[in-house]
Design an enzyme around this catalytic site. Structure first.
Site, mmCIF file in Angstrom:
data_model
loop_
_atom_site.group_PDB
_atom_site.id
_atom_site.type_symbol
_atom_site.label_atom_id
_atom_site.label_comp_id
_atom_site.label_asym_id
_atom_site.label_seq_id
_atom_site.Cartn_x
_atom_site.Cartn_y
_atom_site.Cartn_z
ATOM 1 N N ASP A 133 25.501 -5.872 15.384
ATOM 2 C CA ASP A 133 26.416 -5.223 16.420
ATOM 3 C C ASP A 133 25.982 -6.129 17.552
ATOM 4 O O ASP A 133 24.818 -6.486 17.916
ATOM 5 C CB ASP A 133 25.543 -3.874 16.617
ATOM 6 C CG ASP A 133 26.264 -2.893 15.514
ATOM 7 O OD1 ASP A 133 27.345 -2.607 15.423
ATOM 8 O OD2 ASP A 133 25.516 -2.290 15.034
ATOM 9 N N HIS B 278 30.235 -7.230 14.687
ATOM 10 C CA HIS B 278 31.072 -6.076 15.638
ATOM 11 C C HIS B 278 30.760 -6.025 16.949
ATOM 12 O O HIS B 278 29.894 -5.898 17.378
ATOM 13 C CB HIS B 278 30.421 -4.750 14.990
ATOM 14 C CG HIS B 278 31.110 -3.491 15.515
ATOM 15 N ND1 HIS B 278 30.664 -2.193 15.516
ATOM 16 C CD2 HIS B 278 32.080 -3.434 16.437
ATOM 17 C CE1 HIS B 278 31.158 -1.257 16.010
ATOM 18 N NE2 HIS B 278 32.228 -2.126 16.811
ATOM 19 N N GLY C 132 27.888 2.255 20.147
ATOM 20 C CA GLY C 132 26.745 2.238 21.110
ATOM 21 C C GLY C 132 25.283 2.690 20.602
ATOM 22 O O GLY C 132 24.418 2.027 20.956
ATOM 23 N N ALA D 97 22.853 4.364 17.203
ATOM 24 C CA ALA D 97 22.849 4.846 15.900
ATOM 25 C C ALA D 97 22.760 6.355 15.932
ATOM 26 O O ALA D 97 22.118 6.650 17.069
ATOM 27 C CB ALA D 97 21.841 4.149 14.852
ATOM 28 N N GLY D 98 22.864 7.064 14.816
ATOM 29 C CA GLY D 98 22.524 8.561 14.692
ATOM 30 C C GLY D 98 23.356 9.706 15.396
ATOM 31 O O GLY D 98 22.942 10.787 15.421
ATOM 32 N N ASP E 260 32.174 2.658 9.723
ATOM 33 C CA ASP E 260 31.063 2.480 10.478
ATOM 34 C C ASP E 260 30.536 3.615 11.149
ATOM 35 O O ASP E 260 31.314 4.092 12.142
ATOM 36 C CB ASP E 260 31.159 1.379 11.267
ATOM 37 C CG ASP E 260 29.849 1.067 12.144
ATOM 38 O OD1 ASP E 260 28.883 1.473 11.730
ATOM 39 O OD2 ASP E 260 30.066 0.109 13.077
ATOM 40 N N GLY E 261 29.503 4.321 10.741
ATOM 41 C CA GLY E 261 28.692 5.208 11.343
ATOM 42 C C GLY E 261 28.315 6.494 10.413
ATOM 43 O O GLY E 261 29.308 7.194 9.759
ATOM 44 N N SER E 262 26.857 6.910 10.357
ATOM 45 C CA SER E 262 26.751 7.997 9.887
ATOM 46 C C SER E 262 26.901 7.933 8.200
ATOM 47 O O SER E 262 27.460 8.866 7.807
ATOM 48 C CB SER E 262 26.886 9.336 10.300
ATOM 49 O OG SER E 262 26.401 10.266 10.059
ATOM 50 N N GLY F 239 23.216 2.313 7.905
ATOM 51 C CA GLY F 239 22.143 2.229 8.709
ATOM 52 C C GLY F 239 21.003 3.061 8.535
ATOM 53 O O GLY F 239 20.473 3.081 7.208
#
Length: 244
Positions: free
Chosen positions: A36, A67, A144, A146-147, A177-179, A199
């Protein structure tokens, strides 16, 4: 029917005090690393950099995918070309008027060009140049940090991108991308991306030991999806008796 996936751990979410240990363990098990790049303007956060990519290349041959979450996309594309980042993915929201030139520059350097769509951004944004893209990343959380909360509705874009690829013969890979974790593996798998960004919640934060975390991740994937874990690397290693 069993399916093969590609796994791309996010280096932003690694434990910095265990960085070399975690990289060394993952190098022969993952398909790529997700890096990132944030400028503090496109999103209110600062993370990794082209310099960081240079350092990772000293200890890993695994392909690196950047990214970009930046406002001046051409500037960062140039910096990432300089460090030979394998895949350079620009924010589609900041690409109006510069998308074609960025893609041309990336391809001229022999690298892969990708575009990223934030949760509110429609596929129509990238249609003018979709045939030139090597990868399209669908953000399944707000960018922007994580989580953040998983946004299930974004998975519809993955399904639509698969349909477009089949209908028109496009060559892009589809990344989410994400969770990516136990709670969401099944619905992500049903949408069918090619590349799973992962992640802290799905890998690095599961335990304090990267091998234990990896083993738990594969068990959770299999438990949730009903498929044996196979990313074309780890599965083969197990079959040949080489997995750790």
């Amino acid at each position: 029917m069993p399916q093969r996936i590609q796994l791309s751990p996010s280096l932003m979410t690694m434990d910095l005090d265990q960085f070399k240990e975690q990289i060394s363990f993952l190098n022969d098990k993952v398909n790529s690393y997700h890096v990132d790049i944030m400028d503090g303007h496109f999103v209110p956060n600062l993370t990794l950099s082209p310099w960081f990519i240079k350092q990772v290349k000293k200890i890993s041959d695994v392909p690196l995918s950047a990214h970009m979450m930046v406002t001046d996309a051409p500037f960062w594309v140039s910096r990432l070309i300089e460090v030979r980042c394998d895949a350079i993915c620009f924010p589609s929201e900041a690409a109006n008027g510069v998308a074609f030139s960025m893609i041309d520059d990336i391809h001229a350097a022999g690298l892969q060009a990708g575009a990223v769509l934030n949760p509110e951004t429609s596929i129509e944004t990238v249609l003018p140049y979709i045939d030139l893209l090597d990868k399209i990343t669908i953000m399944t959380i707000d960018p922007g940090f994580a989580g953040q909360r998983f946004l299930e509705g974004t998975l519809d874009k993955i399904v639509r991108l698969r349909q477009l690829r089949e209908e028109h013969g496009y060559g892009y890979a589809i990344e989410m991308d994400g969770s990516t974790n136990l709670k969401h593996w099944k619905m992500i798998s049903d949408a069918g991306p090619d590349i799973y960004g992962i992640g802290r919640s799905g890998l690095f934060g599961l335990t304090n030991n990267i091998e234990d975390s990896w083993n738990q991740m594969t068990r959770e994937y299999e438990q949730s999806t009903g498929f044996p874990f196979d990313n074309g690397i780890h599965h083969r290693a197990e079959q040949s008796g080489e997995a750790r």
